[in-house]
Write a protein that holds these residues in place. Structure first.
Motif, PDB file in Angstrom:
ATOM      1  N   ILE A   6       9.380  -1.945  -2.935  1.00 39.91           N
ATOM      2  CA  ILE A   6       9.850  -0.738  -2.576  1.00 39.91           C
ATOM      3  C   ILE A   6      10.594   0.022  -3.859  1.00 39.91           C
ATOM      4  CG2 ILE A   6      11.735   0.607  -1.405  1.00 39.91           C
ATOM      5  CD1 ILE A   6      11.200  -1.427   0.902  1.00 39.91           C
ATOM      6  N   ALA A   9       7.912   1.069  -6.428  1.00 35.61           N
ATOM      7  CA  ALA A   9       7.265   2.426  -5.868  1.00 35.61           C
ATOM      8  C   ALA A   9       8.288   3.549  -6.264  1.00 35.61           C
ATOM      9  CB  ALA A   9       6.860   2.314  -4.302  1.00 35.61           C
ATOM     10  N   ALA A  10       9.331   3.428  -5.620  1.00 32.42           N
ATOM     11  CA  ALA A  10      10.358   4.353  -5.709  1.00 32.42           C
ATOM     12  C   ALA A  10      10.810   4.727  -7.298  1.00 32.42           C
ATOM     13  CB  ALA A  10      11.709   4.039  -5.116  1.00 32.42           C
ATOM     14  N   MET A  13       7.672   6.371  -8.851  1.00 32.74           N
ATOM     15  CA  MET A  13       7.549   7.866  -8.406  1.00 32.74           C
ATOM     16  C   MET A  13       8.793   8.669  -9.003  1.00 32.74           C
ATOM     17  SD  MET A  13       5.212   9.166  -6.449  1.00 32.74           S
ATOM     18  CE  MET A  13       5.777  10.351  -5.218  1.00 32.74           C
TER      19      MET A  13
ATOM     20  N   THR B  80       3.697  13.152   0.581  1.00 34.51           N
ATOM     21  CA  THR B  80       4.144  12.146   1.181  1.00 34.51           C
ATOM     22  C   THR B  80       3.645  12.025   2.553  1.00 34.51           C
ATOM     23  OG1 THR B  80       6.092  12.272  -0.169  1.00 34.51           O
ATOM     24  CG2 THR B  80       6.286  10.815   1.748  1.00 34.51           C
TER      25      THR B  80
ATOM     26  N   THR C  15      11.032  12.868  -5.438  1.00 38.54           N
ATOM     27  CA  THR C  15      10.149  11.981  -5.745  1.00 38.54           C
ATOM     28  C   THR C  15      10.539  10.337  -5.479  1.00 38.54           C
ATOM     29  OG1 THR C  15      10.990  11.954  -8.081  1.00 38.54           O
ATOM     30  CG2 THR C  15       9.024  13.140  -7.599  1.00 38.54           C
ATOM     31  N   VAL C  16      12.079   9.993  -5.763  1.00 36.19           N
ATOM     32  CA  VAL C  16      12.618   8.665  -5.505  1.00 36.19           C
ATOM     33  C   VAL C  16      12.255   8.364  -3.895  1.00 36.19           C
ATOM     34  CG1 VAL C  16      14.458   7.351  -5.623  1.00 36.19           C
ATOM     35  CG2 VAL C  16      13.907   8.300  -7.494  1.00 36.19           C
ATOM     36  N   SER C  18      10.413   9.872  -1.652  1.00 32.69           N
ATOM     37  CA  SER C  18       8.962   9.899  -1.418  1.00 32.69           C
ATOM     38  C   SER C  18       8.367   8.507  -1.650  1.00 32.69           C
ATOM     39  CB  SER C  18       8.277  10.832  -2.129  1.00 32.69           C
ATOM     40  OG  SER C  18       7.007  10.510  -2.263  1.00 32.69           O
ATOM     41  N   GLY C  19       8.909   8.013  -2.916  1.00 34.76           N
ATOM     42  CA  GLY C  19       8.073   6.512  -3.300  1.00 34.76           C
ATOM     43  C   GLY C  19       8.705   5.484  -2.514  1.00 34.76           C
ATOM     44  N   ALA C  20      10.018   5.335  -1.913  1.00 36.14           N
ATOM     45  CA  ALA C  20      10.451   4.305  -1.119  1.00 36.14           C
ATOM     46  C   ALA C  20       9.749   4.742   0.261  1.00 36.14           C
ATOM     47  CB  ALA C  20      11.937   4.872  -1.223  1.00 36.14           C
ATOM     48  N   VAL C  21       9.634   5.818   0.659  1.00 37.62           N
ATOM     49  CA  VAL C  21       9.219   6.138   2.031  1.00 37.62           C
ATOM     50  C   VAL C  21       7.813   5.688   2.007  1.00 37.62           C
ATOM     51  CG1 VAL C  21       8.157   7.670   3.702  1.00 37.62           C
ATOM     52  CG2 VAL C  21      10.579   7.905   2.773  1.00 37.62           C
ATOM     53  N   LEU C  22       6.891   5.857   1.081  1.00 38.35           N
ATOM     54  CA  LEU C  22       5.736   5.261   1.220  1.00 38.35           C
ATOM     55  C   LEU C  22       5.555   3.964   0.737  1.00 38.35           C
ATOM     56  CD1 LEU C  22       3.761   8.057  -1.112  1.00 38.35           C
ATOM     57  CD2 LEU C  22       3.756   7.680   1.421  1.00 38.35           C
ATOM     58  N   ALA C  23       6.396   3.305   0.214  1.00 38.48           N
ATOM     59  CA  ALA C  23       6.483   1.747  -0.129  1.00 38.48           C
ATOM     60  C   ALA C  23       6.703   0.953   1.300  1.00 38.48           C
ATOM     61  CB  ALA C  23       7.692   1.303  -0.960  1.00 38.48           C
ATOM     62  N   VAL C  24       7.695   1.533   2.067  1.00 40.57           N
ATOM     63  CA  VAL C  24       7.890   1.116   3.168  1.00 40.57           C
ATOM     64  C   VAL C  24       6.769   1.188   4.373  1.00 40.57           C
ATOM     65  CG1 VAL C  24       9.135   1.244   5.354  1.00 40.57           C
ATOM     66  CG2 VAL C  24      10.263   1.417   2.976  1.00 40.57           C
ATOM     67  N   LEU C  25       6.245   2.531   4.264  1.00 38.29           N
ATOM     68  CA  LEU C  25       4.700   2.807   4.961  1.00 38.29           C
ATOM     69  C   LEU C  25       3.896   1.575   4.694  1.00 38.29           C
ATOM     70  CD1 LEU C  25       3.583   4.787   6.811  1.00 38.29           C
ATOM     71  CD2 LEU C  25       2.498   5.573   4.681  1.00 38.29           C
ATOM     72  N   ASP C  26       3.623   1.658   3.345  1.00 45.25           N
ATOM     73  CA  ASP C  26       2.508   0.780   2.855  1.00 45.25           C
ATOM     74  C   ASP C  26       2.844  -0.764   3.434  1.00 45.25           C
ATOM     75  OD1 ASP C  26       0.118   0.419   1.151  1.00 45.25           O
ATOM     76  OD2 ASP C  26       1.486  -1.366   0.174  1.00 45.25           O
TER      77      ASP C  26
END
Lengths: 283, 201, 191
Positions: A6, A9-10, A13, B80, C15-16, C18-26
């Motif tokens: 996580i 990714a965060a 991004m 997103t 963006t941060v 968004s990245g965190a949300v997508l990582a959790v989703l993944d």
């Protein structure tokens, strides 16, 4: 759940976002175009219909022109005095609205007044009717009553009466001029709202014929011409025409017209002065 | 310029300002994925989901996001949600995900979604933005459903995979290909204009 | 200056998040997606190999293939082959006998050919009894010499198949993808 993935990714991004945001922020500073904030403020108060009634390609162009000083603050015919006041406030000038113009149908030949040439069963549109026979009514200068003006009016200001004539609601009319453009017989005209006297006929036929086909036609008798104390009305090509430079709206011409083809609105509306910027007022 | 009521805000997307029939936005997925009713419905629902969520966020943060980076911010938000939709489809309905192929990720650049953020959600409150998004999404989905139903019935003789045409029915091959999409969409737009003209008269 | 800072902070924050949300989703969806992919692949592998065999996954020379054995004796191999079709990439799973003389069966994993014509290589709705007749032709087809196709007539030789009317290029592409793929894996496996 894997905290590390996580974070990666965060972080990636966020890193991208940070880089781009910095680029954008720098660009915003370096490439900043000195756009007058007033333009945006004006656009916000304009109706936003982009109708072009002001003569500019749209609300944005009008706002630009106002800020540059090319267009009057009260130049938006749609917004009327409310918008003019707001625009004036943004521009920091004291302004009173200009003379408002409204549309008027220059024909009184409704179903009751005019002779018929036959039944018209084609498409219910004035433009279509012009292409074939000219509609039901016999007068080739008059209103066909099929309502193209009412259909095109974006503000619902024109209704077609039972007598098949357009009626303009002066409150709703903003003077955008779309009906003027659409009428195939050029019967819709824009007049300042203070005008009281009008010749409501466009028939250029000779008097004898005009009298036969319509009870409200101008028969070119010339009585109005003789009566006018200001030499403001003349019969030109079988039709009385008012010269508004000279007309004082006294209404005398309308009293003598045998066919009631000239109207005189009794109750005068108070004409409003044209917009004058504050600086000039001070001078 | 009358204020629209809440109901009007919702209904306008379905007919008066329908994204496909009137605004002609988002035509890429409209033409490409509507070979089967199932795909059309899934595409419409995915787009509606993205539209709803992005409108909600954009309208909630409309005062926080600076004007200069609003498009970048909207795109990140939209991307997103599109990724979320894409992954969910892939995880729970893999068959549909497979047949929609690359068009789900392409929702990111669908004009309807960015367009509504720019034109509506960034200027209106959350409630109204949600209604607007729901109306637009529903309008989009409905047209996609109709379009894909016509194409599937005529092009493959089936509807949602069920055989509904008679035995000797010959499939109109062209309907399941790109020209069929254009022809059907053209007919639908013509039909909508015709109805509007009749209603006005 | 204030606006510059705001631009950077807001965009970075978005963006941060968004990245965190997508990582959790993944993390949440990956197992399901992988499971589905595995299921599809395993199904395909078992479909192109004989029944009741032991299947082993083998990696050799950067390629993955599956070895089927019965009573310690190798009865066939399965592998994924791919190549250009008429307008898309064709991906097939194919199973061959241990001596690479015959195809046991083939299955199309993905194709985006012309709807209604090229797609018949996978599913031909006009043939109501047997919509998958085209790929079924590859069952027990001889691959030595290489597969060829004929048009509009029933195949007469062991290594012939009938092409689909209106989709000759897609049909030919399937044949060529299989020929090349089998050649390649033959070299790798028999090395």
């Amino acid at each position: 759940m894997d905290i590390q993935s996580i974070l990666i990714a965060a972080g990636s991004m966020g890193g991208l976002g940070l880089v781009f945001a910095t680029v954008l922020a720098i660009a915003n500073k370096k490439l900043h175009v000195e756009e007058d904030p007033r333009v945006i403020e004006i656009i916000d108060v304009l109706p936003g219909a982009n109708c072009g009634g002001c003569g500019y390609p749209g609300c944005q162009a009008f706002a630009d022109a106002v800020v540059k000083g090319d267009a009057p603050v009260g130049g938006c015919p749609v917004g009327g005095s409310d918008v003019a006041d707001l625009v004036a406030k943004i521009m920091g000038v004291e302004v009173k609205t200009g003379e408002r113009e409204v549309a008027r149908c220059m024909c009184q030949g409704g179903l009751k007044e005019i002779a018929y040439q036959g039944e018209y069963r084609g498409a219910q549109s004035c433009i279509a009717a012009t292409l074939v026979s000219g509609g039901k009514k016999l007068c080739e200068f008059g209103c066909m009553g099929l309502g193209d003006c009412a259909a095109i009016c974006p503000f619902g200001a024109i209704t077609i009466s039972e007598n098949r004539l357009p009626v303009v609601d002066n409150e709703k009319c903003v003077g955008c001029g779309k009906c003027v453009d659409v009428c195939p017989r050029d019967l819709m005209e824009m007049h300042p709202i203070s005008y009281k006297d009008r010749v409501l006929c466009k028939n250029h036929d000779i008097g004898r014929y005009a009298m036969k086909i319509c009870t409200r036609s101008c028969i070119a008798c010339g009585l109005c011409e003789k009566k006018c104390p200001f030499d403001a009305i003349h019969v030109i090509d079988n039709l009385a025409v008012i010269d508004y430079e000279k007309c004082k709206h006294c209404g005398l011409c309308s009293t003598v017209c045998p066919n009631e083809a000239i109207e005189h609105i009794k109750k005068a509306r108070k004409p409003k002065p044209a917009p004058v910027p504050a600086e000039e007022v001070e001078k | 310029m009358k204020e629209k009521t809440a109901i009007q805000e919702f209904v306008k997307g379905i007919w008066d300002e329908n994204p496909i029939l009137v605004q002609l936005l988002g035509l890429c997925p409209t033409l490409a994925v509507t070979t089967a009713a199932e795909n059309g419905l899934a595409m419409g629902m995915a787009a509606t989901f993205v539209l709803l969520c992005s409108s909600f966020l954009v309208s909630m943060f409309r005062k926080v996001i600076p004007g200069q980076v609003r498009i970048a911010a909207y795109i990140v938000i939209i991307a997103t949600f599109v990724t979320i939709a894409d992954r969910f489809l892939a995880a729970f309905v893999p068959d549909i995900s497979k047949s929609l192929g690359p068009f789900i990720p392409l929702i990111i650049v669908n004009c309807i979604i960015l367009g509504r953020q720019e034109a509506f959600a960034s200027k209106n409150g959350i409630g109204r933005s949600l209604l607007d998004a729901l109306g637009m999404g529903l309008g989009f989905t409905l047209v996609l459903l109709v379009l894909s139903s016509i194409r599937e019935i005529l092009g493959s003789g089936t509807w949602f995979g069920m055989n509904i045409m008679w035995e000797s029915f010959a499939e109109w091959g062209v309907m399941s290909q790109a020209p069929g999409a254009f022809i059907t969409l053209g007919c639908l737009i013509a039909g909508a204009n015709w109805i509007n003209a009749r209603r006005k008269a | 200056m204030k606006s510059t800072a705001k631009i950077i902070i807001v965009l970075t924050l978005i963006t941060v998040i968004s990245g965190a949300v997508l990582a959790v989703l993944d993390a949440y969806t990956k197992p399901r997606i992988d499971a589905y992919k595995n299921k599809i692949r395993n199904e395909a592998v078992s479909q192109v190999l004989p029944e009741n065999v032991k299947i082993e996954t083998i990696n050799k020379a950067d390629q993955t293939f599956y070895k089927a054995s019965k009573n310690e004796e190798v009865v066939g191999y399965a592998f994924q082959v791919s190549g250009g079709g008429y307008q898309s990439e064709l991906v097939l799973m194919v199973g061959v006998t241990a001596d690479f003389s015959k195809i046991i069966a083939a299955k199309i994993l993905s194709q985006v050919e012309t709807p209604g014509l090229g797609t018949k290589i996978e599913n031909d709705p006009s043939n109501k009894e047997d919509p998958s007749w085209f790929v079924d032709q590859f069952k027990n087809l001889s691959v030595a010499p290489a597969i060829t196709y004929v048009k509009n007539v029933k195949p007469s030789k062991d290594n012939e198949i009938q092409a689909i009317t209106g989709a000759t290029i897609s049909s030919a592409a399937v044949v060529s993808v299989l020929n090349k793929g089998i050649e390649k894996f033959k070299a790798i496996i028999q090395e």
